[in-house]
Every structure is written in C-alpha cells, then in structure tokens.
Design a protein around this motif. Structure first.
Motif, PDB file in Angstrom:
ATOM      1  N   GLY A  21       0.812  -1.220   0.000  1.00  0.00           N
ATOM      2  CA  GLY A  21       0.000   0.000   0.000  1.00  0.00           C
ATOM      3  C   GLY A  21       0.842   1.264   0.000  1.00  0.00           C
ATOM      4  O   GLY A  21       1.867   1.341   0.675  1.00  0.00           O
ATOM      5  N   GLY A  22       0.413   2.246  -0.783  1.00  0.00           N
ATOM      6  CA  GLY A  22       1.122   3.527  -0.863  1.00  0.00           C
ATOM      7  C   GLY A  22       2.251   3.475  -1.875  1.00  0.00           C
ATOM      8  O   GLY A  22       2.559   2.420  -2.429  1.00  0.00           O
ATOM      9  N   LEU A  80       7.329  -2.798   2.663  1.00  0.00           N
ATOM     10  CA  LEU A  80       7.219  -1.722   3.655  1.00  0.00           C
ATOM     11  C   LEU A  80       8.353  -0.706   3.506  1.00  0.00           C
ATOM     12  O   LEU A  80       9.432  -1.050   3.023  1.00  0.00           O
ATOM     13  CB  LEU A  80       7.305  -2.304   5.078  1.00  0.00           C
ATOM     14  CG  LEU A  80       6.225  -3.278   5.517  1.00  0.00           C
ATOM     15  CD1 LEU A  80       6.579  -3.847   6.894  1.00  0.00           C
ATOM     16  CD2 LEU A  80       4.873  -2.577   5.561  1.00  0.00           C
ATOM     17  N   PRO A  98       1.566  -6.071   9.296  1.00  0.00           N
ATOM     18  CA  PRO A  98       1.618  -4.675   8.845  1.00  0.00           C
ATOM     19  C   PRO A  98       0.778  -4.429   7.589  1.00  0.00           C
ATOM     20  O   PRO A  98       0.263  -3.330   7.398  1.00  0.00           O
ATOM     21  CB  PRO A  98       3.106  -4.444   8.556  1.00  0.00           C
ATOM     22  CG  PRO A  98       3.712  -5.798   8.397  1.00  0.00           C
ATOM     23  CD  PRO A  98       2.893  -6.705   9.277  1.00  0.00           C
ATOM     24  N   TRP A  99       0.650  -5.440   6.746  1.00  0.00           N
ATOM     25  CA  TRP A  99      -0.151  -5.273   5.535  1.00  0.00           C
ATOM     26  C   TRP A  99      -1.607  -5.005   5.916  1.00  0.00           C
ATOM     27  O   TRP A  99      -2.243  -4.078   5.425  1.00  0.00           O
ATOM     28  CB  TRP A  99      -0.032  -6.526   4.644  1.00  0.00           C
ATOM     29  CG  TRP A  99      -0.533  -6.350   3.243  1.00  0.00           C
ATOM     30  CD1 TRP A  99      -1.159  -5.250   2.713  1.00  0.00           C
ATOM     31  CD2 TRP A  99      -0.439  -7.301   2.178  1.00  0.00           C
ATOM     32  NE1 TRP A  99      -1.455  -5.460   1.388  1.00  0.00           N
ATOM     33  CE2 TRP A  99      -1.032  -6.704   1.035  1.00  0.00           C
ATOM     34  CE3 TRP A  99       0.099  -8.591   2.065  1.00  0.00           C
ATOM     35  CZ2 TRP A  99      -1.103  -7.377  -0.190  1.00  0.00           C
ATOM     36  CZ3 TRP A  99       0.022  -9.249   0.848  1.00  0.00           C
ATOM     37  CH2 TRP A  99      -0.570  -8.648  -0.275  1.00  0.00           C
ATOM     38  N   GLN A 105      -2.064  -1.627   7.402  1.00  0.00           N
ATOM     39  CA  GLN A 105      -1.974  -0.567   6.397  1.00  0.00           C
ATOM     40  C   GLN A 105      -3.166  -0.586   5.438  1.00  0.00           C
ATOM     41  O   GLN A 105      -3.679   0.451   5.065  1.00  0.00           O
ATOM     42  CB  GLN A 105      -0.657  -0.741   5.622  1.00  0.00           C
ATOM     43  CG  GLN A 105      -0.155   0.503   4.938  1.00  0.00           C
ATOM     44  CD  GLN A 105       1.378   0.471   4.821  1.00  0.00           C
ATOM     45  OE1 GLN A 105       2.096   0.306   5.800  1.00  0.00           O
ATOM     46  NE2 GLN A 105       1.883   0.610   3.608  1.00  0.00           N
TER      47      GLN A 105
END
Ligand code: GLC
Ligand code: CA
Length: 515
Positions: free
Chosen positions: A146-147, A165, A380-381, A384
């Motif tokens: 993401g991002g 990340l 973390p995925w 996020q």
C-alpha cells in the motif's frame, strides 16, 4: 535414472513464530521446531522449509532482515540452528531456509550506511533516485503493501525504493558488490549444511534500469482480494526485468558447486506460463519457481484441470513441476476452497499431481483461518490496508498440548488438534499419513507421467504413469466413473478395496485407482 531428492520430496512449511515456543515468550523458536520434528517424521514428509529466523526488527515478521548470517535471539542462536539441522538430518529430513534477497531491513547496517550520505560507499547498495520535477516520487511504482514504493529521505534529498514496507528498502542487485555479498550469505548457510533455499519474491530483484512508469492494468477483484492501487497497475517495470535470469544462472553455479544436491525454489508470482517457465532457465537457473496457480483456482474441475494442463504443457521434458495450495500469505486452504468437507479432496489433489508438493503447517489437521480481532492484529499489511491482513493463517500450531505456557503472540484456536487426531484412524491427520505412505509405495505417484482424461462433468480425472488413475468430484452431486482397477485410497473408506468399475463418487470425493 537417479533423481534429485527434491523430485520425490514432500515439503512442509513452518512459520517459526507459530510452531512451538520453548522459552515462555509466546513466540515459537528454533528449539521448538527441533522438539517437534518427530511430528514431521510421523506425518511422512521429507523436507522442512522454515520462514525467516534472522535478526530482524520484525516490521514484516522476519522478512525484514537485519543480518543475513545470524539467528534472532527471539528464535534462538546459531547453535540452536545447527542442532535443528543435525536433528533433522538424523531423521533424514532436508532443511530449506528462506532467503530474502530483494530487500533488507532499514535497520540493516548496510542501509544505515547507505542512508548516511550520498557519498557513502554503500549508497549504491540500495535504489536511490532524485525526485520527479514536481518534487514527488521518481515514478508511479507502488508498494505491494500500500502507498507509493518510494520514501523520501530528508537528510540526503533523495527517495529510496521499497517494494514492500518502508522498513524494507530494496537492495540494488545491479551493483556487483551487492550480488557478491548476498551470495556470500548463501555460502554461509550452505557451508553449515543447509539443503536448499526458498527465495523470497525472487522475481523482484531486477527492475527496469530506466525506472519507467508502470502502465495501468485491466483487473477484477476476487472473492479474497479487494483491489488496491497496486493491483491497478501492470507491473512490467518494477520487477521481473529479464536481467534477473543472469543472477539466477550465477546463483545456480554457486549451488551446484556444492554436492549437486542443493536446491532453490523461487517465490515467483507470475501467472503468464511462458514467462513463469523462464525461471527454470535451461536447467541452469532455479530448480523450480513455485507454482501458485491452484492457490487462486475456484473449486471447479474444468478450471483446475486447465491450469494443471497449461503448466504441464509449458514445461520442458527435464523440468520438474510443483504445486502449492497454501502458505503464510494466503487464507487457509479449507476456508479458501469452501469448507472442511473439501480438505480430503484437496489433499489428494496436492499429493497426487505430478511434482513436488508443499504442505503448510496445520493443513494436515485441517486448521482453519482465524478471525483475529482488530486489537490483536499484527500483520503490517492488514494494518496498512484493512482486509489484507495475513494473521488469520499464521496462528499457533494446535498440538493439543501447550504451544506456549504464556500468552501466544496471536490468539489460537482450540480445535482441531494433533493430539485429538493422532490415534483416530478416521481423522484428517491419519488420512494425510496414509496418503503420504501410499505416495511412497506407488512409484507412479511420485514420478509417473501426468495426463488428464475426459470424464463426467465436474470430475477431474488424470492418469499418473501406467498404473494409477486419480478422480476427484468437484461438484456437490454424485458422479459415476467407469474405470478398470481397484480403489486403493479414497476420501470415503467404504469405496476402498472395491473394484472401480462403476464407482460412485459423492460430493467432494476422490479416489486413487490402481489399474
Ligand atoms: C513474500 C513473503 C511475504 C513477505 C513479502 C515481503 O511475499 O512470502 O510474507 O511479506 O515477501 O518480504
Ligand atoms: Ca519462544
């Protein structure tokens, strides 16, 4: 003809945080794996692949490596690793470790140095770029998690690339020093006696040297994956550049320089068969790219057959196939395929197709996808991009005796358990055990040719070698198949040892017939 061990091996994947805790911190460790090796022997697998146990800040639970040649204290010590390796080899189990070449942790000393100044000798070990004319990121590349894939570094006035990340900066594999140093990390483990590597996102290591924008993609969401910005691009420039093949040819030379027995399987999410098969090279690159096509297949005979046939058709005669139905990144297989009643048919599929199968820990007892409450989510995925979390397939192994004597790092489910199934002849665990025994006793199941056969609608029928036919009914109705032979194995014990002329397969039933 003598075959390499990995042709006939069944691989078992262990997520080390979740296998067995021995020091009461709620997190599995290497001594824990050693203490559970007999389960693998009892099950009848041949090799274990252990997800990363290197020193790591654990931003991505070990896939952010801060030292490629050590063990994180959380998992134990190098001595513990050597003990595990020796204990596995004593039991004739091969050990495959996870090698993460695309990115390190941002806490790796290499990256700290690289980041310290534009003139640092390690600056070029990572992928740094100037801003676009408008001051924004150098191009449109996105992070898988993401991002944008670019992180601005204020101090040195450039962006660095992170395909995952921001705590996982991409190494620059176009720098020969990087290759040399990373190859040395492979030698470190090979010298210790490791049997093979699973290479994390192997195709990511080479990108377009001109760093051009990715064009948009034409895609549809699936039941299990919603679409993010990442999925809306066609990833032709940010990974999989053809130069990657040269790196793997050199890696193969390194591995072959041992005893000809060291093995490398790449995590390659490429679904264009012609491109996928290139990772075998001319038998001079990876021994196998993982084949993930069945992970995302609907529970449908024609669809599964067409994927297997397409893969078989593209393989050169010397290349060895493989199949994956689950791993630490995907929804647990029985939930993905539509329920526990399908677990046995899925096991027959995985363990009778031609090629090396990989079992994900817990599949053998039918572990389910866990529903992890928001306040216990760790991935973390998922934090996020809500909905993308992978914690649900990473919960601690359900032994039936304690995984830990404190609070486990992720909540765990009570049922089913190894202890509850071990002595029950009708359990899924006993089913896996018997199936793995049969695989070893029928050479055609291990090495026989594969040929699919037309059958009744909704039934996937294929032949292995001269003597074995497998039939799986993917429908929710009875289907009759006519075959000459004896049912040697079935999801339905009542069908076993009967002659297969006119066998009726119930919903999600499968048989292995010896003709
Ligand atoms: C691979 C791993 C996954 C990890 C990612 C980044 O896809 O299987 O768990 O998060 O690479 O290293
Ligand atoms: Ca522990």
């Amino acid at each position: 003809m003598s075959r390499p061990w990995w042709h006939t091996a069944v691989i078992y994947q262990i997520y080390p945080r979740s296998f067995q805790d021995t020091n009461g911190d709620g997190i599995g460790d290497l001594p824990g794996i050693t203490s559970r090796l007999d389960h693998l022997v009892d099950l009848g697998v041949d090799a274990l692949w252990i997800s990363p146990f290197y020193p790591s800040p654990m931003a991505d639970f070990g896939y952010d490596v801060a030292d490629y040649t050590d063990v994180d204290p959380m998992f134990g010590t190098l001595d513990d690793f050597d003990d595990l390796l020796a204990a596995a080899h004593d039991r004739s189990l091969r050990v495959i470790i996870d090698w993460v070449p695309n990115h390190s942790s941002d806490q790796h000393p290499w990256f700290r140095e690289s980041r310290s100044s534009r003139h640092d000798p390690k600056r070029d070990w990572y992928v740094w770029a100037d801003p676009a004319p408008d001051g924004g990121p150098p191009n449109n590349w996105q992070s898988v998690f993401g991002g944008p894939a670019w992180e601005w570094d204020e101090a040195t006035g450039q962006y660095y690339l992170h395909s995952f990340l921001r705590e996982q900066p991409d190494l620059n594999w176009r720098n020969p020093e990087v290759e040399q140093t990373m190859f040395d990390t492979v030698r470190f483990w090979m010298d210790r006696g490791v049997d093979g590597l699973r290479i994390d996102v192997a195709h990511f290591i080479m990108k377009d040297p001109a760093m051009r924008d990715n064009p948009p993609a034409d895609v549809e969401p699936t039941e299990f994956k919603s679409l993010g910005e990442y999925d809306r691009q066609d990833h032709i420039h940010d990974k999989g550049h053809p130069d990657v093949h040269e790196v793997f040819r050199r890696l193969r030379v390194l591995l072959d320089g041992y005893d000809g027995e060291r093995f490398a399987v790449g995590e390659i999410h490429v679904f264009d068969w012609a491109e996928w098969v290139r990772y075998y090279g001319e038998a001079d690159e990876l021994h196998m790219p993982f084949n993930f096509s069945l992970l995302f297949a609907p529970w449908d005979a024609a669809e599964i057959r067409s994927r297997v046939d397409a893969m078989e058709a593209v393989l050169p005669s010397w290349a060895w196939p493989n199949h994956v139905l689950g791993n630490h990144d995907e929804v647990r297989l029985i939930d993905r395929y539509g329920g526990p009643e399908r677990a046995r048919a899925a096991a027959i599929l995985l363990l009778t197709l031609r090629g090396t199968p990989t079992i994900y820990y817990g599949e053998e007892i039918g572990m389910r996808q866990a529903d992890i409450p928001l306040d216990r989510q760790q991935d973390p995925w998922g934090l996020q991009v809500p909905g993308q979390g992978r914690d649900g397939c990473r919960t601690p192994m359900q032994w039936g005796d304690p995984f830990t004597d404190s609070e486990p790092w992720l909540p765990m489910m009570d049922e089913p358990t190894v202890a509850g199934q071990r002595t029950d002849p009708d359990s899924l665990l006993s089913f896996y055990r018997r199936l793995l025994t049969l695989r070893r006793t029928l050479p055609d199941l291990q090495t026989g040719d594969y040929r699919s056969i037309d059958g009744p609608d909704g039934v996937y029928l294929f032949r292995r070698g001269e003597s074995v036919v497998v039939a799986i009914n993917f429908t929710d109705e009875d289907r009759r198949i006519d075959l000459d032979g004896e049912v040697r194995f079935s999801t339905d014990p009542e069908l076993e040892a009967v002659s297969a002329e006119g066998v009726v397969l119930g919903p999600d039933a499968g048989v292995i017939v010896v003709t």
